[in-house]
Motif scaffolding. Structure first.
Motif, PDB file in Angstrom:
ATOM      1  N   LEU A  30       9.313   5.627   4.842  1.00 15.84           N
ATOM      2  CA  LEU A  30       8.993   7.023   4.550  1.00 15.84           C
ATOM      3  C   LEU A  30      10.158   7.591   3.758  1.00 15.84           C
ATOM      4  O   LEU A  30      11.305   7.536   4.214  1.00 15.84           O
ATOM      5  CB  LEU A  30       8.776   7.795   5.854  1.00 15.84           C
ATOM      6  CG  LEU A  30       7.494   7.383   6.596  1.00 15.84           C
ATOM      7  CD1 LEU A  30       7.540   7.809   8.049  1.00 15.84           C
ATOM      8  CD2 LEU A  30       6.280   7.968   5.890  1.00 15.84           C
ATOM      9  N   THR A  31       9.866   8.091   2.572  1.00 16.07           N
ATOM     10  CA  THR A  31      10.909   8.527   1.644  1.00 16.07           C
ATOM     11  C   THR A  31      10.611   9.972   1.276  1.00 16.07           C
ATOM     12  O   THR A  31       9.509  10.276   0.814  1.00 16.07           O
ATOM     13  CB  THR A  31      10.912   7.621   0.395  1.00 16.07           C
ATOM     14  OG1 THR A  31      10.830   6.253   0.808  1.00 16.07           O
ATOM     15  CG2 THR A  31      12.160   7.832  -0.433  1.00 16.07           C
ATOM     16  N   VAL A  32      11.580  10.858   1.500  1.00 23.63           N
ATOM     17  CA  VAL A  32      11.316  12.300   1.421  1.00 23.63           C
ATOM     18  C   VAL A  32      12.222  12.960   0.379  1.00 23.63           C
ATOM     19  O   VAL A  32      13.414  12.630   0.277  1.00 23.63           O
ATOM     20  CB  VAL A  32      11.535  12.957   2.807  1.00 23.63           C
ATOM     21  CG1 VAL A  32      11.251  14.447   2.776  1.00 23.63           C
ATOM     22  CG2 VAL A  32      10.655  12.270   3.860  1.00 23.63           C
ATOM     23  N   ASN A  87       0.816  -1.218   0.000  1.00 18.32           N
ATOM     24  CA  ASN A  87       0.000   0.000   0.000  1.00 18.32           C
ATOM     25  C   ASN A  87       0.849   1.267   0.000  1.00 18.32           C
ATOM     26  O   ASN A  87       1.957   1.284   0.530  1.00 18.32           O
ATOM     27  CB  ASN A  87      -0.920   0.042   1.237  1.00 18.32           C
ATOM     28  CG  ASN A  87      -1.826  -1.156   1.285  1.00 18.32           C
ATOM     29  OD1 ASN A  87      -2.864  -1.192   0.630  1.00 18.32           O
ATOM     30  ND2 ASN A  87      -1.415  -2.164   2.035  1.00 18.32           N
ATOM     31  N   LEU A  88       0.234   2.312  -0.538  1.00 18.88           N
ATOM     32  CA  LEU A  88       0.907   3.606  -0.662  1.00 18.88           C
ATOM     33  C   LEU A  88       0.019   4.731  -0.141  1.00 18.88           C
ATOM     34  O   LEU A  88      -1.191   4.735  -0.395  1.00 18.88           O
ATOM     35  CB  LEU A  88       1.176   3.885  -2.152  1.00 18.88           C
ATOM     36  CG  LEU A  88       1.596   5.319  -2.518  1.00 18.88           C
ATOM     37  CD1 LEU A  88       3.078   5.513  -2.213  1.00 18.88           C
ATOM     38  CD2 LEU A  88       1.329   5.621  -3.993  1.00 18.88           C
ATOM     39  N   HIS A  89       0.608   5.675   0.558  1.00 20.63           N
ATOM     40  CA  HIS A  89      -0.005   6.994   0.712  1.00 20.63           C
ATOM     41  C   HIS A  89       1.093   7.998   0.392  1.00 20.63           C
ATOM     42  O   HIS A  89       2.106   8.062   1.082  1.00 20.63           O
ATOM     43  CB  HIS A  89      -0.552   7.207   2.133  1.00 20.63           C
ATOM     44  CG  HIS A  89      -1.457   8.405   2.245  1.00 20.63           C
ATOM     45  ND1 HIS A  89      -1.964   8.833   3.438  1.00 20.63           N
ATOM     46  CD2 HIS A  89      -1.949   9.254   1.316  1.00 20.63           C
ATOM     47  CE1 HIS A  89      -2.735   9.904   3.238  1.00 20.63           C
ATOM     48  NE2 HIS A  89      -2.724  10.180   1.953  1.00 20.63           N
ATOM     49  N   LEU A 114       7.987  19.683  -0.999  1.00 15.43           N
ATOM     50  CA  LEU A 114       8.502  18.433  -0.425  1.00 15.43           C
ATOM     51  C   LEU A 114       7.547  17.317  -0.797  1.00 15.43           C
ATOM     52  O   LEU A 114       6.339  17.553  -0.966  1.00 15.43           O
ATOM     53  CB  LEU A 114       8.592  18.528   1.105  1.00 15.43           C
ATOM     54  CG  LEU A 114       9.558  19.546   1.690  1.00 15.43           C
ATOM     55  CD1 LEU A 114       9.308  19.704   3.199  1.00 15.43           C
ATOM     56  CD2 LEU A 114      11.020  19.113   1.460  1.00 15.43           C
ATOM     57  N   CYS A 115       8.060  16.096  -0.921  1.00 16.19           N
ATOM     58  CA  CYS A 115       7.170  14.959  -1.096  1.00 16.19           C
ATOM     59  C   CYS A 115       7.513  13.912  -0.051  1.00 16.19           C
ATOM     60  O   CYS A 115       8.654  13.826   0.420  1.00 16.19           O
ATOM     61  CB  CYS A 115       7.293  14.361  -2.494  1.00 16.19           C
ATOM     62  SG  CYS A 115       8.806  13.435  -2.776  1.00 16.19           S
ATOM     63  N   VAL A 116       6.497  13.164   0.350  1.00 15.67           N
ATOM     64  CA  VAL A 116       6.708  12.030   1.249  1.00 15.67           C
ATOM     65  C   VAL A 116       5.984  10.828   0.660  1.00 15.67           C
ATOM     66  O   VAL A 116       4.768  10.884   0.437  1.00 15.67           O
ATOM     67  CB  VAL A 116       6.176  12.289   2.673  1.00 15.67           C
ATOM     68  CG1 VAL A 116       6.474  11.087   3.566  1.00 15.67           C
ATOM     69  CG2 VAL A 116       6.764  13.559   3.266  1.00 15.67           C
ATOM     70  N   GLN A 117       6.726   9.785   0.389  1.00 12.06           N
ATOM     71  CA  GLN A 117       6.147   8.526  -0.055  1.00 12.06           C
ATOM     72  C   GLN A 117       6.091   7.605   1.166  1.00 12.06           C
ATOM     73  O   GLN A 117       7.125   7.252   1.727  1.00 12.06           O
ATOM     74  CB  GLN A 117       7.020   7.915  -1.157  1.00 12.06           C
ATOM     75  CG  GLN A 117       6.602   6.501  -1.555  1.00 12.06           C
ATOM     76  CD  GLN A 117       7.698   5.748  -2.284  1.00 12.06           C
ATOM     77  OE1 GLN A 117       7.849   5.867  -3.486  1.00 12.06           O
ATOM     78  NE2 GLN A 117       8.493   4.965  -1.549  1.00 12.06           N
ATOM     79  N   ALA A 118       4.879   7.245   1.578  1.00 11.64           N
ATOM     80  CA  ALA A 118       4.727   6.276   2.670  1.00 11.64           C
ATOM     81  C   ALA A 118       4.243   4.969   2.075  1.00 11.64           C
ATOM     82  O   ALA A 118       3.212   4.937   1.409  1.00 11.64           O
ATOM     83  CB  ALA A 118       3.717   6.793   3.699  1.00 11.64           C
ATOM     84  N   CYS A 119       4.991   3.894   2.285  1.00 12.53           N
ATOM     85  CA  CYS A 119       4.595   2.576   1.807  1.00 12.53           C
ATOM     86  C   CYS A 119       4.568   1.625   2.996  1.00 12.53           C
ATOM     87  O   CYS A 119       5.446   1.677   3.856  1.00 12.53           O
ATOM     88  CB  CYS A 119       5.591   2.036   0.785  1.00 12.53           C
ATOM     89  SG  CYS A 119       5.701   3.018  -0.718  1.00 12.53           S
ATOM     90  N   ALA A 120       3.557   0.756   3.034  1.00 12.79           N
ATOM     91  CA  ALA A 120       3.459  -0.222   4.119  1.00 12.79           C
ATOM     92  C   ALA A 120       2.596  -1.381   3.653  1.00 12.79           C
ATOM     93  O   ALA A 120       1.843  -1.248   2.689  1.00 12.79           O
ATOM     94  CB  ALA A 120       2.852   0.408   5.369  1.00 12.79           C
ATOM     95  N   ASP A 121       2.693  -2.480   4.363  1.00 14.95           N
ATOM     96  CA  ASP A 121       1.868  -3.630   4.007  1.00 14.95           C
ATOM     97  C   ASP A 121       0.458  -3.534   4.577  1.00 14.95           C
ATOM     98  O   ASP A 121      -0.379  -4.385   4.299  1.00 14.95           O
ATOM     99  CB  ASP A 121       2.550  -4.936   4.447  1.00 14.95           C
ATOM    100  CG  ASP A 121       3.727  -5.256   3.528  1.00 14.95           C
ATOM    101  OD1 ASP A 121       3.672  -4.877   2.337  1.00 14.95           O
ATOM    102  OD2 ASP A 121       4.706  -5.858   4.004  1.00 14.95           O
ATOM    103  N   ASP A 122       0.201  -2.504   5.370  1.00 18.72           N
ATOM    104  CA  ASP A 122      -1.151  -2.246   5.874  1.00 18.72           C
ATOM    105  C   ASP A 122      -1.514  -0.813   5.477  1.00 18.72           C
ATOM    106  O   ASP A 122      -0.728   0.112   5.725  1.00 18.72           O
ATOM    107  CB  ASP A 122      -1.188  -2.407   7.400  1.00 18.72           C
ATOM    108  CG  ASP A 122      -2.586  -2.187   7.942  1.00 18.72           C
ATOM    109  OD1 ASP A 122      -3.254  -3.188   8.248  1.00 18.72           O
ATOM    110  OD2 ASP A 122      -3.015  -1.013   8.037  1.00 18.72           O
TER     111      ASP A 122
END
Ligand code: HEM
Length: 368
Positions: free
Chosen positions: A87-89, A21-23, A130-138
Motif C-alpha cells: 500500500l503506497t500513499v 494486480n492493482l487497485h 490522497l492516493c493509495v496504490q494497492a498492488c498484490a498478486d491476488d
C-alpha cells in the motif's frame, strides 16, 4: 515470501517487484481539521501494517468479534494471505490548500501538471487529495485493501475515483521475463532495476537537498504521475507488424531495439525512427531523465460503440516531474507516432510520502 515489509526508508510498492494486480484509489479528504487528518493517516497505517502482513483488521477480525456487531474485517481476503500486498500513499497538490495549514509544506516539485496536446481528461476521474496504490498478486487482496481503507476513512475521506488493473505492464527485474501491454509489446524493458540503488537515488527518490524548510519532509519520498490511457486497440490491430514496430522503435517478438538482436542490447536512440516512442522517451533525448514505470493493463468493458474500453493505467515514479514526466510527455504528445492510438482520460500527480519507520505513521514527516 508472500509478505513485503511495510516499514522502511521508502514506502513499498515502488521499487518492489511488480505484483500481478492493482487497485488504485484517489480520495477527497472531508476531514476539516489537521488533527482529524492525522488520525485518518494513523488509522490507515495501523490497517496497512495488518493488511500487508496478511492479517485481518480490527478487534475480532472477520469472525471473532461480537455476533451482534458488524465484523471489523469484511472477510473476503481471509485465507488469501498477504499475496505480496503493498500500500503506497501520497498527497496531491490540493491537500496543500489552506484547509490544513500545509501551504508552506508543498514541495516546489509538486507542480500541477500542465495540459498536454490531445488530453481528454475527465475531471471527476482525475486528481485527489490522497492516493493509495494497492498492488498484490491476488486481485481480491488488492480490492479488499482499498475497501478496508475506504471504510476506515468514513467521515474523514471519500473515494473520488478508482481504477483496477489486472495485468502488470512493467518490471523492475531485468532478469525476469518482461510482461506485455495490450498492444502486444514488452513493456518495462528499460525500467531502472530495483537492485540499482544508485539510479533509484538519482532518478526516483527525492534527495534531502531537493527541498528546503517546511517542504524538506518529502526527502525519501517520490512523485507519482498516474494517467489512465485508453488504447485504441481496434485501430492498432489493423496496423501492420512493420508499422507497429516503427511506432514503438522495438521489435514485437523479442523487444529488441530496431536493428539489434537482444531485448537488453545497448542502443543509440538517434538510430530509431524519428517519431518512435522509445526514441522520444529515451533519457538521451530528455536531459538524462528516467522514471520508474509501474503501470497496469486495464479493460473496463466496452465504450457502448462496440470498442473495448481498455488501455494502460500508466504509473510512473520519479524524483522531479519537472525534469521527467512533464518534458517527456510534452515531446510524446507532440511527436510520438504512438499518440495517434492513445487517449489520456484521467490524470493525477502526488508527492508520495517517505517510508514509515517502526511505530510511525504515513505522512508523519509532513504532519508532525
Ligand atoms: C518505453 C509502450 C506511454 C515513457 C516503452 C516501451 C513500450 C512502451 C512498448 C518499450 C519497452 C520499455 O523499455 O519499457 C507504451 C504504451 C503507452 C506508453 C503502450 C501508452 C498506453 C508512455 C508515457 C510515457 C512513457 C505516457 C511518459 C510520459 C516511456 C519511457 C520508456 C518507454 C521513458 C523507456 C524509453 C527508454 O529508455 O528506452 N513504452 N508507453 N510511455 N515509455 Fe512508454
Amino acid at each position: 515470501a508472500s509478505v513485503v515489509p511495510f516499514h522502511g526508508e521508502h514506502q513499498a510498492g515502488i521499487a518492489t517487484d511488480v505484483q500481478a494486480n492493482l487497485h488504485f484509489a484517489a480520495f477527497d479528504v472531508t476531514a476539516t481539521s489537521r488533527d482529524e487528518l492525522v488520525s485518518l493517516l494513523q488509522d490507515w497505517t495501523a490497517a496497512a501494517v495488518a493488511l500487508t502482513a496478511g492479517k485481518e483488521v480490527g478487534a475480532g477480525g472477520a469472525t471473532g468479534g461480537r455476533p451482534l456487531a458488524p465484523p471489523s474485517d469484511t472477510g473476503e481476503a481471509v485465507d488469501l494471505h498477504a499475496n505480496r500486498l503493498t500500500l503506497t500513499v501520497g498527497a496531491g497538490p490540493s491537500l496543500f490548500d489552506d484547509r490544513f495549514g500545509l501551504a508552506a509544506a508543498r514541495p516546489a516539485a509538486l507542480v500541477d501538471l500542465p495540459a498536454f496536446p490531445a488530453d481528454a481528461l475527465v475531471p471527476e476521474r482525475s486528481d485527489g487529495d490522497l492516493c493509495v496504490q494497492a498492488c498484490a498478486d491476488d486481485p481480491q487482496v488488492a480490492v479488499h485493501a482499498i475497501r478496508t481503507l475506504t471504510r476506515i476513512a468514513a467521515g474523514r475521506a471519500a473515494v473520488r475515483w478508482a481504477q483496477l488493473g489486472y495485468g502488470r505492464a512493467a518490471t523492475v527485474d531485468p532478469g525476469a521475463p518482461t510482461p506485455r501491454n495490450l498492444f502486444g509489446f514488452k513493456d518495462g524493458t528499460a525500467n531502472p532495476a530495483a537492485s540499482d540503488t544508485a539510479t533509484l537515488d538519482d532518478q526516483v527518490w527525492v534527495q534531502p537537498s531537493d527541498e528546503q524548510g517546511a517542504a524538506a519532509w518529502v526527502a525519501g519520498g517520490s512523485y507519482l504521475v498516474a494517467r489512465r490511457i485508453r488504447m485504441h486497440i481496434e485501430t492498432w490491430d489493423r496496423t501492420s507488424l512493420q508499422e507497429q514496430e516503427q511506432v514503438i522503435g522495438r521489435t514485437k517478438g523479442s523487444g529488441a531495439p530496431l536493428g539489434h538482436a537482444g531485448e537488453h542490447d545497448a542502443f543509440d536512440a538517434r538510430t530509431l525512427p524519428a517519431s518512435s516512442h522509445v526514441r522520444l522517451a529515451h533519457p538521451s533525448m530528455n536531459g538524462g531523465a528516467q522514471m520508474l514505470r509501474r503501470g497496469y493493463n486495464f479493460t473496463d468493458g466496452t465504450d457502448g460503440l462496440g470498442h473495448l474500453d481498455a488501455g494502460l493505467f500508466f504509473l510512473a515514479y520519479q524524483r522531479d516531474v519537472r525534469k521527467a514526466f512533464i518534458p517527456i510527455q510534452t515531446a510524446l504528445a507532440r511527436q510520438d507516432a504512438l499518440s495517434e492510438y492513445l487517449e489520456h482520460t484521467a490524470s493525477g500527480v502526488w508527492a508520495v510520502f517517505p517510508g514509515v519507520p517502526q511505530g510511525g505513521y504515513l505522512g508523519q514527516q509532513l504532519l508532525s
